[in-house]
Design a protein around this motif. Sequence first.
Motif, PDB file in Angstrom:
ATOM      1  N   ILE A 159       2.108   6.933  -6.830  1.00 29.96           N
ATOM      2  CA  ILE A 159       0.990   8.457  -6.855  1.00 29.96           C
ATOM      3  C   ILE A 159       2.154   9.478  -6.632  1.00 29.96           C
ATOM      4  CG2 ILE A 159      -1.351   9.234  -5.942  1.00 29.96           C
ATOM      5  CD1 ILE A 159      -1.937   6.623  -6.043  1.00 29.96           C
ATOM      6  N   SER A 168       1.711   5.330   4.877  1.00 32.72           N
ATOM      7  CA  SER A 168       2.252   6.449   3.410  1.00 32.72           C
ATOM      8  C   SER A 168       3.686   7.289   3.277  1.00 32.72           C
ATOM      9  CB  SER A 168       1.280   6.756   2.970  1.00 32.72           C
ATOM     10  OG  SER A 168       0.487   6.312   2.148  1.00 32.72           O
ATOM     11  N   ALA A 194      -3.631  11.070   0.802  1.00 28.98           N
ATOM     12  CA  ALA A 194      -4.877  11.583   0.878  1.00 28.98           C
ATOM     13  C   ALA A 194      -5.068   9.895  -0.312  1.00 28.98           C
ATOM     14  CB  ALA A 194      -5.302  12.324  -0.038  1.00 28.98           C
ATOM     15  N   ALA A 195      -4.684   9.459  -0.602  1.00 24.96           N
ATOM     16  CA  ALA A 195      -4.271   7.925  -1.249  1.00 24.96           C
ATOM     17  C   ALA A 195      -4.363   6.507  -0.130  1.00 24.96           C
ATOM     18  CB  ALA A 195      -3.713   8.262  -2.721  1.00 24.96           C
ATOM     19  N   GLY A 196      -3.210   6.989   0.231  1.00 26.09           N
ATOM     20  CA  GLY A 196      -3.420   6.292   1.579  1.00 26.09           C
ATOM     21  C   GLY A 196      -4.899   6.030   2.220  1.00 26.09           C
ATOM     22  N   ILE A 250      -7.539   6.343   1.366  1.00 24.28           N
ATOM     23  CA  ILE A 250      -8.646   6.086   0.859  1.00 24.28           C
ATOM     24  C   ILE A 250      -8.392   4.440   0.875  1.00 24.28           C
ATOM     25  CG2 ILE A 250     -10.140   5.950  -1.083  1.00 24.28           C
ATOM     26  CD1 ILE A 250      -9.598   9.487  -0.951  1.00 24.28           C
ATOM     27  N   ILE A 251      -7.586   3.976   0.269  1.00 24.52           N
ATOM     28  CA  ILE A 251      -7.286   2.605   0.454  1.00 24.52           C
ATOM     29  C   ILE A 251      -7.127   1.883   0.995  1.00 24.52           C
ATOM     30  CG2 ILE A 251      -5.548   1.391  -0.507  1.00 24.52           C
ATOM     31  CD1 ILE A 251      -4.198   2.843  -2.434  1.00 24.52           C
ATOM     32  N   THR A 255       0.707   3.893  -2.980  1.00 22.20           N
ATOM     33  CA  THR A 255       1.124   5.561  -3.038  1.00 22.20           C
ATOM     34  C   THR A 255       2.161   6.256  -2.814  1.00 22.20           C
ATOM     35  OG1 THR A 255       1.389   5.467  -0.396  1.00 22.20           O
ATOM     36  CG2 THR A 255      -0.955   5.637  -1.361  1.00 22.20           C
ATOM     37  N   GLN A 304       0.745  -1.376  -0.138  1.00 18.95           N
ATOM     38  CA  GLN A 304      -0.342   0.519   0.052  1.00 18.95           C
ATOM     39  C   GLN A 304       1.058   1.405  -0.225  1.00 18.95           C
ATOM     40  OE1 GLN A 304      -2.352  -2.295   2.731  1.00 18.95           O
ATOM     41  NE2 GLN A 304      -3.115   0.402   2.838  1.00 18.95           N
ATOM     42  N   GLY A 343      -1.205  14.440  -1.648  1.00 19.84           N
ATOM     43  CA  GLY A 343      -1.927  13.146  -2.593  1.00 19.84           C
ATOM     44  C   GLY A 343      -1.753  12.213  -2.021  1.00 19.84           C
ATOM     45  N   ALA A 344      -0.239  11.706  -1.300  1.00 23.73           N
ATOM     46  CA  ALA A 344      -0.145  10.408  -1.070  1.00 23.73           C
ATOM     47  C   ALA A 344      -0.741   9.859  -0.388  1.00 23.73           C
ATOM     48  CB  ALA A 344       1.254  10.435  -1.814  1.00 23.73           C
TER      49      ALA A 344
END
Length: 292
Positions: free
Chosen positions: A49, A202, A69-71, A73-74, A46, A42, A66-67
């Motif tokens: 990303i 992340s 936030a992606a972490g 959400i994932i 990210t 994971q 951004g990473a």
Amino acid sequence: MQHFINVLLNGITQGIVIAAFALALVLIFRSTRIVNFAQGSQAMFTTYIALTLMNNDFPYWVAFLGALAAGFIIGAVLERVVIRPLEGGMELNIVIATLGLYVAIQALAAILFGSDYKSFSSPVGVQGFQVGDLNLALTPTSIFVICTVGVVVVGLTLLFQKTQLGLTMRAAAFDGEVSRILGVRVSHLLTFGWALAGLVGSVAGILVATGSFIYPSYMESLIAFGFIAAVIGGLDSPIGAVVGGLILGIVNSLVSGYLAPGLVTIGAFVVLIAVLLLKPGGLFSSTQARRV
């Protein structure tokens, strides 16, 4: 003397990065009593990303956020889609699922981003400081890493010890049925726990990549050392994760600097075995907590 100082400084920096990943593992275990073997994949995903955003002319700090936030959400999506349906069955099923996710996410990253080494820039310098005649193995990037992990540790400690949300998460993890009877929305807390761990993971992924290179399996060594550090400190202790990471980082650096780099893994497992023989629950975890 210079060699010893540099070995020590390098060990501290390595240990801080290991501690960041160990913190993510501790978060999952502390809030759900599950060890997530997919945490490293994971974090790697990210980081890619973040690199994609940077390659599209976004500033480092925007890519960093951004990473994160992606972490977040994932982590939430994986808990809802993969882990939630397996709850109530054998615990081994969830362990196997996280191992499957580890392989699947790494393969997906190779397909989407390629397997080549890619440079990941640093927002600060990578040149070591010089004090008199000493060339120190301490860079602005190292200081950035140390400060970032320090902020994460303080934030998590305050969350779990000083806030109603953190205390409720711990209670739900220890006894979900009683928490449900008391009106706690346990399912939401478990999702938040996975999401928060994804965010912290992340951070670790970006920190280990900053000023270096990334590829789909670049987190593999950190995954192993992160698990060892988390167990050394105690799987339910954020402070223990940091201490375990620092111990492991310094030991690894001493073994590599004075013996041979090939013995680093053996040295790490020797430390793990020694700690578990002295205190099976880890340095900062009580036996009672580990039995739950």
